[in-house]
Enzyme design. Structure first.
Site, PDB file in Angstrom:
ATOM      1  N   HIS A   1       9.496  16.584  15.356  1.00 53.72           N
ATOM      2  CA  HIS A   1       8.078  16.628  14.977  1.00 53.72           C
ATOM      3  C   HIS A   1       7.668  15.337  14.265  1.00 53.72           C
ATOM      4  O   HIS A   1       6.667  14.696  14.631  1.00 53.72           O
ATOM      5  CB  HIS A   1       7.847  17.839  14.068  1.00 53.72           C
ATOM      6  CG  HIS A   1       6.438  17.983  13.595  1.00 53.72           C
ATOM      7  ND1 HIS A   1       5.535  18.844  14.188  1.00 53.72           N
ATOM      8  CD2 HIS A   1       5.745  17.372  12.581  1.00 53.72           C
ATOM      9  CE1 HIS A   1       4.366  18.764  13.570  1.00 53.72           C
ATOM     10  NE2 HIS A   1       4.470  17.880  12.585  1.00 53.72           N
ATOM     11  N   GLU A   2       8.438  14.953  13.255  1.00 56.44           N
ATOM     12  CA  GLU A   2       8.074  13.748  12.491  1.00 56.44           C
ATOM     13  C   GLU A   2       8.232  12.481  13.329  1.00 56.44           C
ATOM     14  O   GLU A   2       7.473  11.527  13.168  1.00 56.44           O
ATOM     15  CB  GLU A   2       8.900  13.662  11.211  1.00 56.44           C
ATOM     16  CG  GLU A   2       8.704  14.839  10.255  1.00 56.44           C
ATOM     17  CD  GLU A   2       7.246  15.094   9.887  1.00 56.44           C
ATOM     18  OE1 GLU A   2       6.446  14.139   9.902  1.00 56.44           O
ATOM     19  OE2 GLU A   2       6.897  16.250   9.591  1.00 56.44           O
TER      20      GLU A   2
ATOM     21  N   HIS B   1       5.050  11.966  15.172  1.00 59.47           N
ATOM     22  CA  HIS B   1       4.058  11.261  14.350  1.00 59.47           C
ATOM     23  C   HIS B   1       4.360   9.761  14.320  1.00 59.47           C
ATOM     24  O   HIS B   1       3.461   8.924  14.452  1.00 59.47           O
ATOM     25  CB  HIS B   1       4.094  11.790  12.917  1.00 59.47           C
ATOM     26  CG  HIS B   1       3.340  13.054  12.699  1.00 59.47           C
ATOM     27  ND1 HIS B   1       2.030  13.227  13.102  1.00 59.47           N
ATOM     28  CD2 HIS B   1       3.699  14.223  12.090  1.00 59.47           C
ATOM     29  CE1 HIS B   1       1.618  14.441  12.750  1.00 59.47           C
ATOM     30  NE2 HIS B   1       2.613  15.066  12.150  1.00 59.47           N
TER      31      HIS B   1
ATOM     32  N   HIS C   1       3.471   7.972  17.479  1.00 57.58           N
ATOM     33  CA  HIS C   1       2.023   7.854  17.591  1.00 57.58           C
ATOM     34  C   HIS C   1       1.525   6.655  16.796  1.00 57.58           C
ATOM     35  O   HIS C   1       0.574   5.972  17.194  1.00 57.58           O
ATOM     36  CB  HIS C   1       1.380   9.141  17.070  1.00 57.58           C
ATOM     37  CG  HIS C   1      -0.046   9.323  17.476  1.00 57.58           C
ATOM     38  ND1 HIS C   1      -0.878  10.256  16.897  1.00 57.58           N
ATOM     39  CD2 HIS C   1      -0.806   8.701  18.411  1.00 57.58           C
ATOM     40  CE1 HIS C   1      -2.078  10.200  17.448  1.00 57.58           C
ATOM     41  NE2 HIS C   1      -2.059   9.261  18.374  1.00 57.58           N
TER      42      HIS C   1
END
Length: 642
Positions: free
Chosen positions: A433-434, A437, A440
């Site tokens: 998940h991180e 980020h 992105h």
């Protein structure tokens, strides 16, 4: 920027930041004198000045999160007024706004520059640029006060979490706790339980002593009672700020910069989800109560759920941990990203703030473009949870590309006394998940800092890439890359992976119901100013619709809800579900065409990641997938049928 951590790192940072702000203000005055400002002659110099301020402040904010101390607390608190004052000064500066409006009239602005200009003009409105002087001053005062309140909320919570310790002497009280967790709790005379996430979750999930679970639970959900007053002051000031700037309430103010059009749209999504998951959730809780065989209370929920999961599926999370040794997982995730996105990570030596931090230079197809720091292990002086910090945003400065830098931080169990750090599968999901980020942010190829990386991305869409990437952590072909037993080297058996997917939908309706509860609570309290008592009343009203277990009267969950009171999610917690429509829908395309489908992965990289915040998130999404997202894919992934 970081040497081996010492007080000298932060020496004079507040003075340097103050000087950088003064230089930026002076520069702005000079630039506003231009008769015909252009993006290059006006916006780019201001962007450079802003980047310098960010560069100076980053170690202050970052170290306050990962190496918290009295010194970092004091310095952070000293910097908050400086930054708040500058932000308000900028957003209320009519001369700057006039120049930006002139630039907006140009016909030759690129897409990213057009978005940057539009976002900047919106920030003037939210800052109250057209207000009379006395109201401008009030907006300035409120902005500073809100920054200070957010910091106070965060620090109160961090201090309360760090202060709690429960000494355990009797080995019987530690029955059920996995060996991998026990090692981190061991003391000379017994064991020490804390409210730090790895310890708290381990005992609440596996600890058989119900009285101790209740003690921990009570301590956890009564942390920082002083935050009740912080919340009340925050709510009052947020509402006043919204009304001063022309909005009926803070919910509308918050949504002005998001994808959702109105609070009604948000509540409609949440009500729809509530309608779809309430009955399945009721069935889940009734089955759990029947299994538990006694009254199910809040402090029993994690324990009972884990035991029932073992009963239903023969699933024991501890059996998975030997396959998820922390370094193997990180290395394997890197290999996965290389295979699907052609990314290369090279471990490099660089100054860091803690010896456990790893540093990587990142390239794609031979082109180096970013740096990533990974701080994975729990420490007492580190805030709870996991997060990504955008250290440097990719942009151009004086014609040269300034590469991006990001930090991923987590609180995974630390290696200790020769025992490696063994992760739960949920930790693996968190890591993916991180990293979503981080990608992105660092993979952007936008030249304007305001809309590069995660900057300029609507807050209710910023979770799309992170939620999207975490879904790959359940796929057999992905896990086969790195899920190897740390002692034998055995690849995780296929039946264990199948079990992970099967268990993924376990109590999925209850999980969604909890997210609906938090999203509704957040949106409803931000419609008007609320006292501490009114906040509690709204929470109780929402829980009457969503909570299937009676919460104890002492539960003051809101005093620890840092997402909305010290983070960026105020009137925006619904964003997780808003973005999950996109992430689930996009992932289903990979399921359909192949997890490692290079053409699809390249499209995602080129459309979503490279563009950062330079275009509206939904516009990019529709270009990538070809349609707007719904909620069916999200519910299908969770095993919830229509």
């Amino acid at each position: 920027m970081f040497a081996a951590y010492s007080p000298d790192i932060l020496k004079n940072k507040d003075r340097q930041i103050k000087e950088a702000i003064e230089n930026a203000k002076r520069l702005a005055g000079e630039l506003c004198a231009q008769p015909a400002p252009t993006y290059d002659s006006f916006m780019k110099p201001l962007e450079k000045a802003g980047a310098e301020i960010s560069r100076l402040f980053f170690p202050v904010g970052h170290l306050n999160s990962v190496c918290n101390s009295k010194e970092t607390q004091e310095l952070y608190a000293a910097c908050i007024p400086l930054l708040s004052d500058y932000s308000t000064w900028f957003s209320q500066n009519a001369d700057i706004m006039k120049a930006v409006k002139k630039i907006a009239e140009a016909d030759d602005l690129s897409t990213s520059r057009r978005k940057s200009v539009e976002d900047t003009l919106r920030s003037f409105r939210l800052g109250g640029v057209d207000l009379p002087a006395d109201k401008k001053q009030r907006v300035k005062e409120i902005s500073l006060a809100l920054s200070e309140l957010g910091n106070a909320f965060f620090q109160n919570l961090l201090n309360a979490t760090a202060a709690y310790e429960l000494e355990i002497i009797d080995p019987a009280d530690m029955e059920g706790i996995p060996e991998s967790d026990l090692a981190g709790m061991k003391t000379e005379n017994g064991w020490k339980l804390t409210l730090q996430m790895p310890v708290y979750i381990a005992y609440m999930t596996h600890g058989r002593n119900r009285e101790i679970r209740e003690k921990l639970y009570r301590a956890y959900c009564t942390r920082a009672p002083e935050n009740g007053e912080v919340i009340e002051n925050t709510m009052r000031l947020r509402h006043e700020l919204a009304q001063l700037t022309g909005f009926s309430g803070y919910a509308e103010y918050s949504l002005a910069s998001k994808d959702a059009e109105s609070p009604a749209d948000v509540l409609k999504l949440l009500e729809t989800l509530l309608e779809r998951v309430k009955k399945p959730a009721e069935k889940e809780i009734e089955e759990l109560k029947a299994f538990f065989g006694q009254e199910l209370e809040s402090h029993d929920l994690m324990f009972a759920s884990e035991q029932y999961k073992k009963h239903l599926y023969g699933f024991d999370e501890e059996l998975y941990r030997p396959y998820f040794e922390k370094n193997n997982v990180i290395d394997g995730m890197i290999r996965f990203l290389g295979e699907v996105f052609s990314l290369s990570f090279e471990r490099v030596e660089a100054p860091v703030w803690h010896k456990s931090v790893a540093v990587y230079d990142i390239s794609r197809k031979g082109h180096g473009f970013a740096r990533l720091y990974m701080d994975m292990e729990t420490r007492k002086e580190k805030r709870d949870g996991a997060w990504m910090n955008d250290w440097v945003t990719r942009h151009t400065e004086d014609g040269k590309i300034i590469p991006a830098t990001a930090v991923i931080a987590a609180n995974f169990p630390a290696a200790k006394d020769g025992r490696p750090s063994l992760l739960r599968h949920r930790d693996v999901v968190t890591l993916f998940h991180e990293m979503g980020h981080a990608l992105h942010h660092i993979c952007s190829e936008v030249d304007e800092a305001d809309v590069s990386g995660i900057n300029g991305v609507e807050w209710d869409a910023v979770e799309f890439p992170s939620q999207f990437l975490e879904l790959f952590a359940y796929e057999e072909d992905v896990l086969a890359i790195f899920a190897r037993h740390y002692q034998t080297g055995e690849i995780i058996p296929a039946e264990m992976v199948d079990k992970l997917k099967e268990v993924r939908s376990y109590h999925a309706a209850l999980v969604i119901l909890r997210q609906v509860e938090l999203g509704m609570f957040d949106m409803l309290i931000h419609r008007k100013p609320c006292t501490e008592a009114e906040v509690q009343k709204i929470l109780d009203t929402v829980r009457a619709k969503t909570s299937l277990i009676q919460q104890p009267a002492y539960n003051k969950f809101q005093n620890g809800f840092s997402h909305i009171f010290s983070g960026g999610y105020a009137a925006g917690y619904y964003s997780y579900k808003w973005a999950e429509r996109m992430s689930a829908d996009a992932f289903m395309e990979f399921r359909k065409h192949g997890i490692f489908n290079r053409e699809l992965a390249d499209r995602y990289f080129d459309i979503i990641l490279k563009n950062g915040g330079s275009r509206r998130a939904m516009e990019l999404y529709k270009e990538f997938i070809g349609r707007e997202p719904g909620i069916d894919a999200m519910l299908e992934l969770e095993g919830i049928k229509a």
